[in-house]
Motif scaffolding. Structure first.
Motif, PDB file in Angstrom:
ATOM      1  N   LEU A 110       0.870  -1.178   0.000  1.00 39.77           N
ATOM      2  CA  LEU A 110       0.000   0.000   0.000  1.00 39.77           C
ATOM      3  C   LEU A 110       0.902   1.222   0.000  1.00 39.77           C
ATOM      4  N   GLU A 111       0.851   2.009  -1.076  1.00 36.14           N
ATOM      5  CA  GLU A 111       1.715   3.174  -1.178  1.00 36.14           C
ATOM      6  C   GLU A 111       0.868   4.426  -1.375  1.00 36.14           C
ATOM      7  N   ARG A 112       0.964   5.363  -0.437  1.00 35.19           N
ATOM      8  CA  ARG A 112       0.233   6.622  -0.536  1.00 35.19           C
ATOM      9  C   ARG A 112       0.989   7.535  -1.511  1.00 35.19           C
ATOM     10  N   VAL A 113       0.380   7.827  -2.647  1.00 34.57           N
ATOM     11  CA  VAL A 113       1.043   8.659  -3.659  1.00 34.57           C
ATOM     12  C   VAL A 113       0.454  10.071  -3.711  1.00 34.57           C
ATOM     13  N   ALA A 114      -0.646  10.298  -3.020  1.00 32.02           N
ATOM     14  CA  ALA A 114      -1.248  11.620  -2.859  1.00 32.02           C
ATOM     15  C   ALA A 114      -2.055  11.569  -1.569  1.00 32.02           C
ATOM     16  N   ASP A 115      -2.540  12.725  -1.124  1.00 30.29           N
ATOM     17  CA  ASP A 115      -3.300  12.751   0.128  1.00 30.29           C
ATOM     18  C   ASP A 115      -4.462  11.763   0.093  1.00 30.29           C
ATOM     19  N   ASP A 116      -5.090  11.607  -1.076  1.00 38.08           N
ATOM     20  CA  ASP A 116      -6.286  10.781  -1.167  1.00 38.08           C
ATOM     21  C   ASP A 116      -6.162   9.674  -2.212  1.00 38.08           C
ATOM     22  N   VAL A 117      -4.931   9.294  -2.571  1.00 35.94           N
ATOM     23  CA  VAL A 117      -4.733   8.218  -3.554  1.00 35.94           C
ATOM     24  C   VAL A 117      -3.710   7.220  -3.031  1.00 35.94           C
ATOM     25  N   VAL A 118      -4.098   5.950  -3.093  1.00 33.38           N
ATOM     26  CA  VAL A 118      -3.205   4.853  -2.718  1.00 33.38           C
ATOM     27  C   VAL A 118      -2.980   3.961  -3.932  1.00 33.38           C
ATOM     28  N   VAL A 119      -1.724   3.564  -4.138  1.00 37.40           N
ATOM     29  CA  VAL A 119      -1.415   2.507  -5.100  1.00 37.40           C
ATOM     30  C   VAL A 119      -1.442   1.197  -4.327  1.00 37.40           C
ATOM     31  N   LEU A 120      -2.408   0.357  -4.675  1.00 33.74           N
ATOM     32  CA  LEU A 120      -2.609  -0.926  -4.010  1.00 33.74           C
ATOM     33  C   LEU A 120      -2.074  -2.029  -4.917  1.00 33.74           C
ATOM     34  N   LYS A 121      -1.189  -2.860  -4.384  1.00 35.87           N
ATOM     35  CA  LYS A 121      -0.629  -3.969  -5.165  1.00 35.87           C
ATOM     36  C   LYS A 121      -1.104  -5.292  -4.578  1.00 35.87           C
ATOM     37  N   LEU A 122      -1.561  -6.167  -5.464  1.00 33.25           N
ATOM     38  CA  LEU A 122      -2.191  -7.429  -5.084  1.00 33.25           C
ATOM     39  C   LEU A 122      -1.389  -8.608  -5.621  1.00 33.25           C
TER      40      LEU A 122
END
Length: 343
Positions: A110-122
């Motif tokens: 789980l990587e927070r790339v903006a205040d309200d956006v997460v890059v989720l890797k599965l």
């Protein structure tokens, strides 16, 4: 009881069960009908009922207007058959080759790339691999029986985890969980691949890629697939957002510009802040396309993001700037809120 459905243009037939949406039956039998949201909000699955009787269930009034209903139009994602049907709808080749499956997965990162956006890797089980087309999406299967749709940002050739870009919608059950409680190694279940938003590779037309917010996710997959397969058609990415921080992977887009002679990147901000010190393009992102390309008659457009952006682009590009209707491909990021004005 089951009814026969015939597609006028191709003559292909499939069966639909009583109370089963026509689109659901088509997907189940590998028939490629166009669709996006599957809940009556986006209008991608719209077509005509030539003969037979349907029941049109709850849908957004913007997706299917009353005058369209009187002309025999239907949204096949929420239309059920009451008799045998003949329908007129554009078929999509390729999607029927991808088996729709239900799979478990583990949260890899789980990587927070903006205040309200997460890059989720599965991470999928070691014995599984998901085959899909760049631009398609998956649906998470939640414990209450509900589903949440997210496009894959990683291209099909990528060997690592599946990548999704998730924007926080405060009050949203799933995104509140992602941003508040989800952690690495959590187990989730999803169904996919789904959707008919993917690059049409049988064309040599220049490509306009139009994204708002996290609509960048499937656009990213399409671009990386094009790079991987050696597609050399000119590509221009227009990415619209409120402020500079919302263009959360600008560095990646700028790398594509540096590496690819046929690639352009045009970020567009609608509400730049003083801190942004922004000297670039402003306003509505689809208007930036029109300013640069007033004649779209020889282009293909791939648009993804907020419904208002997708609808405005479709209307203006087709009605006033020469884009052929069959060269506009879209994935509208609808939510439950988009069905507020349902009929």
């Amino acid at each position: 009881m089951a009814f026969n459905v015939t597609i006028r243009q191709s003559g292909r037939q499939f069966q639909v069960e009583a109370d089963e949406p026509v689109l659901t039956a088509a997907i189940r039998q590998g028939i490629g009908l166009p669709y996006g949201c599957k809940n009556g909000a986006c209008g991608s699955c719209k077509g005509s009922v030539i003969s037979g009787e349907i029941e049109q269930r709850t849908h957004s009034s913007s997706a299917l207007a009353n005058d369209e209903k009187t002309r025999g139009m239907a949204l096949f994602c929420c239309a059920t058959a009451k008799s045998d049907l003949e329908i007129d709808v554009r078929e999509v080749s390729g999607v029927g080759d991808m088996a729709v499956r239900k799979l478990p997965c583990r949260v890899n990162a789980l990587e927070r790339v903006a205040d309200d956006v997460v890059v989720l890797k599965l991470q999928l089980p070691a014995s599984e691999r998901l085959q899909y087309l760049a631009g398609q999406y998956i649906e998470f299967l939640l414990k209450d029986g509900k589903r949440r749709s997210y496009s894959m940002a990683s291209p099909p050739h990528h060997e690592g985890p599946l990548e999704l870009h998730i924007r926080h919608m405060p009050g949203g059950v799933f995104t509140d969980h992602v941003f508040g409680a989800m952690k690495e190694r959590d187990i989730l279940r999803f169904e996919g691949p789904l959707g008919t938003f993917f690059l049409r590779e049988d064309s040599d037309k220049p490509i306009v890629l139009l994204a708002s917010g996290t609509g960048f996710a499937p656009i990213k997959a399409i671009i990386e697939h094009a790079i991987h397969t050696g597609i050399t058609r000119p590509m221009t990415l227009y990415w619209g957002a409120r402020s500079k921080k919302d263009i959360y992977l600008a560095s990646l887009a700028e790398k594509w510009v540096a590496d690819l002679p046929n690639f352009r990147f045009v970020p567009v901000l609608s509400e730049p802040t003083e801190a942004d010190a922004w000297s670039g393009r402003t306003g509505f992102v689809h208007r930036a396309v029109i300013e640069d390309l007033p004649d779209l008659s020889n282009h293909q457009v791939y648009a993804c993001g907020a419904p208002v952006m997708v609808e405005s682009a479709h209307r203006d590009f087709s009605a006033h700037h020469g884009l052929p209707a069959e060269e506009f491909f879209a994935d509208s990021f609808t939510s439950a809120a988009d069905l507020v004005n349902a009929v």
